[in-house]
Write a protein that holds these residues in place. Structure first.
Motif, PDB file in Angstrom:
ATOM      1  N   GLY A   2       0.799  -1.215   0.000  1.00 58.89           N
ATOM      2  CA  GLY A   2       0.000   0.000   0.000  1.00 58.89           C
ATOM      3  C   GLY A   2       0.835   1.271   0.000  1.00 58.89           C
ATOM      4  O   GLY A   2       1.953   1.299  -0.515  1.00 58.89           O
ATOM      5  N   PHE A   3       0.295   2.306   0.618  1.00 53.05           N
ATOM      6  CA  PHE A   3       0.940   3.616   0.590  1.00 53.05           C
ATOM      7  C   PHE A   3       2.151   3.650   1.527  1.00 53.05           C
ATOM      8  O   PHE A   3       2.073   3.247   2.687  1.00 53.05           O
ATOM      9  N   VAL A   4       3.278   4.135   1.000  1.00 54.12           N
ATOM     10  CA  VAL A   4       4.490   4.326   1.794  1.00 54.12           C
ATOM     11  C   VAL A   4       5.139   5.629   1.356  1.00 54.12           C
ATOM     12  O   VAL A   4       4.981   6.065   0.209  1.00 54.12           O
ATOM     13  N   ASP A   5       5.881   6.227   2.260  1.00 53.19           N
ATOM     14  CA  ASP A   5       6.634   7.439   1.946  1.00 53.19           C
ATOM     15  C   ASP A   5       7.918   7.406   2.760  1.00 53.19           C
ATOM     16  O   ASP A   5       8.125   8.206   3.665  1.00 53.19           O
ATOM     17  N   HIS A   6       8.795   6.441   2.426  1.00 50.84           N
ATOM     18  CA  HIS A   6      10.029   6.216   3.180  1.00 50.84           C
ATOM     19  C   HIS A   6      11.048   7.313   2.854  1.00 50.84           C
ATOM     20  O   HIS A   6      11.303   7.602   1.677  1.00 50.84           O
ATOM     21  N   PRO A   7      11.645   7.930   3.878  1.00 44.57           N
ATOM     22  CA  PRO A   7      12.589   9.033   3.620  1.00 44.57           C
ATOM     23  C   PRO A   7      13.825   8.625   2.831  1.00 44.57           C
ATOM     24  O   PRO A   7      14.454   9.463   2.180  1.00 44.57           O
ATOM     25  N   LYS A   8      14.193   7.347   2.863  1.00 42.86           N
ATOM     26  CA  LYS A   8      15.377   6.886   2.134  1.00 42.86           C
ATOM     27  C   LYS A   8      15.030   6.333   0.753  1.00 42.86           C
ATOM     28  O   LYS A   8      15.915   5.928   0.012  1.00 42.86           O
ATOM     29  N   ASP A   9      13.753   6.305   0.423  1.00 44.14           N
ATOM     30  CA  ASP A   9      13.344   5.817  -0.889  1.00 44.14           C
ATOM     31  C   ASP A   9      13.315   7.001  -1.857  1.00 44.14           C
ATOM     32  O   ASP A   9      12.523   7.928  -1.688  1.00 44.14           O
ATOM     33  N   PRO A  10      14.168   6.985  -2.897  1.00 43.10           N
ATOM     34  CA  PRO A  10      14.208   8.120  -3.824  1.00 43.10           C
ATOM     35  C   PRO A  10      12.900   8.322  -4.582  1.00 43.10           C
ATOM     36  O   PRO A  10      12.659   9.392  -5.138  1.00 43.10           O
ATOM     37  N   GLY A  11      12.040   7.294  -4.590  1.00 43.61           N
ATOM     38  CA  GLY A  11      10.772   7.420  -5.285  1.00 43.61           C
ATOM     39  C   GLY A  11       9.763   8.279  -4.552  1.00 43.61           C
ATOM     40  O   GLY A  11       8.785   8.747  -5.153  1.00 43.61           O
TER      41      GLY A  11
END
Length: 254
Positions: free
Chosen positions: A19-28
């Motif tokens: 589902g929805f993610v907004d990881h600070p280390k994910d460049p996406g």
């Protein structure tokens, strides 16, 4: 070759994308069902917000995956199993890389475009299982070199192992799937043993005491790096064995 395999391949991808993610280390950045904000923006042709990403529906995500990832790797024209290998890798790392890793598995020139030569090699491959395994090994080699491996490596390793097992199950019998477990476990033990030998230095033919200090530090660093690589490989082979066993236990096989 088989347009009907898109949905099973998409289902596999979505099991990993979640589902929805907004990881600070994910460049996406903000991502939902594996679709990033930038990808959704391109698909809709207008600016979108993180809220738009969060509200993304599966039906639209399926359209994006087909147009942006399945079609570029010629999923409808590839044999079952090879379509999943190229598609899942393309979703994870870009269609061009997915194509290159498939081409590495097929041992044809890796230009990142699935064209007539790649399709011919895929359809005529004498051992599709070996192609799948080589392609997944090439993918793992790339991922392990990324700077974000320490953050996402465990999940990537499990995903590649699961993709390999699922792809083999799509193109092979239950007996063939079962036959992959023992070699994976043997490779796990081999690499674990090699890592232990490297780490302890018990089998080293070079005495560090006989080397200049600068050289001994270099050799020690090399030994540590080799041991770390073998440990990573051992862990991944363990996950491969587990993935094949899970496919058999779940009854998902050709």
């Amino acid at each position: 070759m088989t347009a009907t395999n898109y949905r099973p391949c998409l289902d596999h991808v979505l099991r990993w994308e979640g589902g929805f993610v907004d990881h600070p280390k994910d460049p996406g950045g903000a991502t939902n069902l594996g679709i990033t904000r930038a990808t959704l923006q391109r698909h809709r042709g207008r600016h979108v917000t993180a809220k738009d990403v969060r509200a993304l529906q599966l039906s639209e995500a399926a359209e994006i995956y087909r147009a942006g990832y399945w079609m570029p790797v010629r999923g409808d024209d590839l044999p079952k199993g090879l379509d999943l290998v190229a598609f899942d890798a393309g979703v994870n790392s870009g269609p061009a890389r997915g194509a290159r890793w498939l081409q590495a598995g097929l041992r044809v020139p890796a230009d990142g475009r699935v064209g007539p030569q790649t399709l011919k090699a895929a359809r005529n491959a004498p051992d599709t299982v070996a192609v799948i395994q080589r392609a997944c090994a090439a993918r793992m080699g790339f991922l392990q070199r990324l700077g974000t491996w320490s953050t996402f490596g465990r999940g990537w390793s499990r995903r590649v192992a699961d993709t390999e097992a699922a792809a083999v199950a799509m193109c092979a019998t239950r007996a063939v799937v079962e036959a992959q477990i023992a070699p994976a476990r043997a490779a796990q033990k081999r690499d674990a043993g090699g890592a232990a030998a490297s780490g302890t230095g018990g089998g080293a033919a070079i005495s560090l005491e006989a080397l200049p200090e600068w050289a001994s530090w270099g050799v020690a660093a090399l030994v540590i790096a080799l041991a770390a690589l073998l440990i990573l490989k051992s862990i991944h082979h363990k996950r491969r064995a587990e993935a094949y066993a899970a496919i058999i236990a779940g009854g998902a096989h050709g």
